[in-house]
Design a protein around this motif. Structure first.
Motif, PDB file in Angstrom:
ATOM      1  N   LEU A 192      -9.311  -0.550  -5.675  1.00 27.33           N
ATOM      2  CA  LEU A 192      -8.599   0.259  -4.802  1.00 27.33           C
ATOM      3  C   LEU A 192      -7.840   1.322  -5.150  1.00 27.33           C
ATOM      4  O   LEU A 192      -8.067   2.351  -4.753  1.00 27.33           O
ATOM      5  N   GLU A 193      -7.145   1.070  -6.183  1.00 24.68           N
ATOM      6  CA  GLU A 193      -6.286   2.130  -6.976  1.00 24.68           C
ATOM      7  C   GLU A 193      -7.215   3.292  -7.494  1.00 24.68           C
ATOM      8  O   GLU A 193      -6.972   4.453  -7.441  1.00 24.68           O
ATOM      9  N   ARG A 194      -8.392   2.887  -7.986  1.00 24.91           N
ATOM     10  CA  ARG A 194      -9.339   3.899  -8.606  1.00 24.91           C
ATOM     11  C   ARG A 194      -9.922   4.659  -7.450  1.00 24.91           C
ATOM     12  O   ARG A 194     -10.233   5.810  -7.617  1.00 24.91           O
ATOM     13  N   LEU A 195     -10.186   4.006  -6.434  1.00 28.44           N
ATOM     14  CA  LEU A 195     -10.758   4.880  -5.138  1.00 28.44           C
ATOM     15  C   LEU A 195      -9.741   5.766  -4.642  1.00 28.44           C
ATOM     16  O   LEU A 195     -10.044   6.939  -4.274  1.00 28.44           O
ATOM     17  N   VAL A 250       1.007  -1.011  -0.041  1.00 31.35           N
ATOM     18  CA  VAL A 250       0.202  -0.066  -0.021  1.00 31.35           C
ATOM     19  C   VAL A 250       0.765   1.235  -0.024  1.00 31.35           C
ATOM     20  O   VAL A 250       0.627   2.244  -0.698  1.00 31.35           O
ATOM     21  N   ALA A 251       1.878   1.195   0.591  1.00 30.65           N
ATOM     22  CA  ALA A 251       2.936   2.376   0.881  1.00 30.65           C
ATOM     23  C   ALA A 251       3.365   2.597  -0.446  1.00 30.65           C
ATOM     24  O   ALA A 251       3.346   3.838  -1.167  1.00 30.65           O
ATOM     25  N   ALA A 252       4.012   1.612  -1.113  1.00 27.65           N
ATOM     26  CA  ALA A 252       4.327   1.727  -2.576  1.00 27.65           C
ATOM     27  C   ALA A 252       3.274   2.381  -3.575  1.00 27.65           C
ATOM     28  O   ALA A 252       3.680   3.125  -4.373  1.00 27.65           O
ATOM     29  N   LEU A 253       1.988   1.862  -3.379  1.00 24.91           N
ATOM     30  CA  LEU A 253       0.805   2.242  -4.370  1.00 24.91           C
ATOM     31  C   LEU A 253       0.481   3.721  -4.142  1.00 24.91           C
ATOM     32  O   LEU A 253       0.278   4.586  -5.015  1.00 24.91           O
ATOM     33  N   MET A 254       0.586   4.078  -2.684  1.00 27.52           N
ATOM     34  CA  MET A 254      -0.018   5.517  -2.504  1.00 27.52           C
ATOM     35  C   MET A 254       1.134   6.426  -3.024  1.00 27.52           C
ATOM     36  O   MET A 254       0.818   7.335  -3.436  1.00 27.52           O
ATOM     37  N   ALA A 255       2.279   5.900  -3.103  1.00 28.69           N
ATOM     38  CA  ALA A 255       3.431   6.957  -3.213  1.00 28.69           C
ATOM     39  C   ALA A 255       3.417   7.072  -4.585  1.00 28.69           C
ATOM     40  O   ALA A 255       3.654   8.250  -5.355  1.00 28.69           O
ATOM     41  N   ARG A 256       3.135   6.040  -5.512  1.00 26.74           N
ATOM     42  CA  ARG A 256       3.335   6.037  -7.007  1.00 26.74           C
ATOM     43  C   ARG A 256       2.141   6.878  -7.445  1.00 26.74           C
ATOM     44  O   ARG A 256       2.198   7.805  -8.277  1.00 26.74           O
ATOM     45  N   LEU A 257       0.921   6.820  -6.779  1.00 29.40           N
ATOM     46  CA  LEU A 257      -0.309   7.210  -7.138  1.00 29.40           C
ATOM     47  C   LEU A 257      -0.267   8.873  -6.500  1.00 29.40           C
ATOM     48  O   LEU A 257      -0.817   9.714  -7.553  1.00 29.40           O
ATOM     49  N   SER A 258       0.108   9.339  -5.389  1.00 29.57           N
ATOM     50  CA  SER A 258       0.082  10.493  -5.061  1.00 29.57           C
ATOM     51  C   SER A 258       1.554  11.369  -5.575  1.00 29.57           C
ATOM     52  O   SER A 258       1.264  12.614  -5.528  1.00 29.57           O
ATOM     53  N   GLY A 259       2.474  10.640  -6.052  1.00 22.45           N
ATOM     54  CA  GLY A 259       3.784  11.240  -6.407  1.00 22.45           C
ATOM     55  C   GLY A 259       4.658  11.848  -5.161  1.00 22.45           C
ATOM     56  O   GLY A 259       5.438  12.858  -5.279  1.00 22.45           O
TER      57      GLY A 259
END
Length: 135
Positions: free
Chosen positions: A118-121, A31-40
């Motif tokens: 989850l990514e879409r949300l 999740v940390a990697a996903l949120m970092a990627r999506l948020s920049g």
């Protein structure tokens, strides 16, 4: 009134290394990697147990104001807690097993949900934050 949840200098990786059980620790890293990627944005600790990305300043009509992360999550022992805003009209049906609270999404394990949903949300929450609290 002072916001109890503030950004700290604690190391995210040190926090994640202490998360139990092992599955929650692994999910937390994903999740940390996903949120970092999506948020920049890089991850930062907010309070003792929230991993947050970005920040925004809010001011309520009451005059209370503070700074909080734009999106975040906490890998708690029982479940992952996602802090996402602007999802009142979102379709959670295809996500899988979850429950919701005010501004929170609770998931037992990532293996029980659809990661694309989850990514879409998360993307929807980030767009909401950009609209309501422009950078």
């Amino acid at each position: 009134m002072v916001n109890k949840t503030v950004e700290t200098d604690a190391a995210v990786e040190d926090f994640l290394a202490r998360v139990e059980p092992a599955e929650r620790q692994a999910d937390g890293r994903i999740v940390a990697a996903l949120m970092a990627r999506l948020s920049g944005e890089p991850p930062h600790m907010w309070g003792p147990s929230i991993i947050g990305f970005g920040r925004y300043h809010y001011r309520y009509d009451s005059g209370r104001e503070g700074v909080m992360c734009r999106i975040g999550f906490s890998p708690r022992k029982a479940e992952l807690v996602f802090y996402l805003a602007g999802l009142d009209d979102a379709d959670f049906t295809p996500l899988g097993k979850y429950r919701r609270g005010k501004g929170c999404l609770y998931v037992k394990r990532l293996s029980g949900i659809d990661m694309a949903v989850l990514e879409r949300l998360i993307v929807q929450s980030l767009a909401h934050m950009d609209e309501v609290y422009p950078r």
